[in-house]
Design a protein around this motif. Sequence first.
Motif, PDB file in Angstrom:
ATOM      1  N   TRP A   1      -6.784   0.992   4.415  1.00  8.53           N
ATOM      2  CA  TRP A   1      -6.637  -0.101   3.462  1.00  8.53           C
ATOM      3  C   TRP A   1      -5.949  -1.298   4.120  1.00  8.53           C
ATOM      4  O   TRP A   1      -6.326  -2.442   3.879  1.00  8.53           O
ATOM      5  CB  TRP A   1      -5.832   0.362   2.256  1.00  8.53           C
TER       6      TRP A   1
ATOM      7  N   LEU B   1       0.858  -1.189   0.000  1.00  8.31           N
ATOM      8  CA  LEU B   1       0.000   0.000   0.000  1.00  8.31           C
ATOM      9  C   LEU B   1       0.889   1.231   0.000  1.00  8.31           C
ATOM     10  O   LEU B   1       1.631   1.472   0.964  1.00  8.31           O
ATOM     11  CB  LEU B   1      -0.926  -0.033   1.216  1.00  8.31           C
TER      12      LEU B   1
ATOM     13  N   LEU C   1      -2.676  -0.013  -5.148  1.00 11.00           N
ATOM     14  CA  LEU C   1      -3.342   1.066  -4.427  1.00 11.00           C
ATOM     15  C   LEU C   1      -2.325   2.065  -3.907  1.00 11.00           C
ATOM     16  O   LEU C   1      -1.311   1.684  -3.318  1.00 11.00           O
ATOM     17  CB  LEU C   1      -4.149   0.508  -3.240  1.00 11.00           C
TER      18      LEU C   1
ATOM     19  N   SER D   1      -2.278   6.417  -2.221  1.00 13.24           N
ATOM     20  CA  SER D   1      -3.038   7.605  -1.853  1.00 13.24           C
ATOM     21  C   SER D   1      -2.075   8.677  -1.366  1.00 13.24           C
ATOM     22  O   SER D   1      -0.962   8.379  -0.935  1.00 13.24           O
ATOM     23  CB  SER D   1      -4.046   7.268  -0.742  1.00 13.24           C
TER      24      SER D   1
ATOM     25  N   GLU E   1      -6.092  -5.124   2.442  1.00 13.12           N
ATOM     26  CA  GLU E   1      -5.751  -4.896   1.038  1.00 13.12           C
ATOM     27  C   GLU E   1      -4.270  -5.086   0.728  1.00 13.12           C
ATOM     28  O   GLU E   1      -3.879  -5.078  -0.432  1.00 13.12           O
ATOM     29  CB  GLU E   1      -6.185  -3.482   0.626  1.00 13.12           C
TER      30      GLU E   1
END
Length: 308
Positions: A227, A191, A216, A218, A232
Motif C-alpha cells: 500500500w 497505513l 486502511l 491489514s 496510499e
Amino acid sequence: MVRFEDLQLFVRTAALGSFSNVAREVGLLPGQVAAAIKRLERDLDVRLFARSTRSLRLTAEGEQYLPFAREVLATLQEGEDRMRRENTELQGLLQVSAPSDLGRNLLLPWLCEFRRQHPALDLRLLVSDQVADVFKDPVDIALRYGVFDDASYVALPLALWNRRVLVAAPDYLRRHGKPRTPEELRQHPCLLYSLSGRLYDRWRVGDETVQVAGPLFSNDAEIVRRWAIAGEGLAYKSWLDVHQDIEAGRLEPVLPEYRGEPTPLNLVCPHRKQYSPAVQQLHALLRARLEPLHARLAATGAWQQTPE
C-alpha cells in the motif's frame, strides 16, 4: 611437553580423589594413572598432589593449576567439536519461522543460498506475522523482531541495530507534502497494521508517541508495504523490510531526523541444546548477510539522533 592425556587424568583425579577410581573410570591400572600424574609433575616441576597411604589431596600448587588445566581441556574439546561439525554434512530437516516481509523479501534468497551449500539438508520456511511458539509449533527456530528478556528462550542477535522508519511513496509526498514534525502525522492517512487483534496505531517517533489513523489496515505487514509503494499513505516499518524499496526509489524516508523505534532482529530457539550445527551455520550466514546493511541504514539518514 605436557601430554593431553595426562591433563585429563589430573583433572579426573582431582575430581574423584583416587587413582583407583580414575583407573576404573577410564579402563587403566591405578599404577598407570599414578605414573601419568608423576610425569605431569615432572613436566611442570611442581608437586600437584600430597599423597599418603589413606588420602590423596591437591597441594596449593595443584589447586592453582587445576582451573588452567580445565580451561585447556575445554578449549581443545571445543575445537574438536567445531572441526567435527564443520566436516560433517548437514542433514535432516530445519524448520524456520519468519515474519511475512522479512521472509519473502530478504530471507528467501539467503535460505536458497544456504540450501545450495548444504544439499542434504531439507528446509521448511513458515512465513507469517503471527508469532510462532517455538515450544508448541512445528518449528526449530524463529526469526523475530523485538527485545526478548524471557529466560525460557535463547535469543541470538542478528541485527540489534535495526529500527523502524517512516516511509511513503514519492508520488504520495508530491500530492500531499511531507510532514515536518511527528505531530503532523495526524494530518496524513497512515497505513495501519494489526496483530492478534491489536491495532498498532501509536507510533513512537523520536521522543514522541503519536496516535495515528487511516482508512486502511491489514494483519499482513507485506500488504502495508505494498500500500505504501502504491501511494496510499505513510507507513512505519522495520528498515530491513523497506530498505530495498528506499534504495530503488519506490519509497522515501519521512522525518529521517527523528530516530525511529528500535526493532532488533533475533534468531530464537527454545533451548541451547537445540542450537544444532545447522542452526549455528544458518545463524552465521544470516549475520554475515545482515551486517553490511548496518552501514546502509546510516546512509539513508534514518539513523540520526532525535533533534534537541
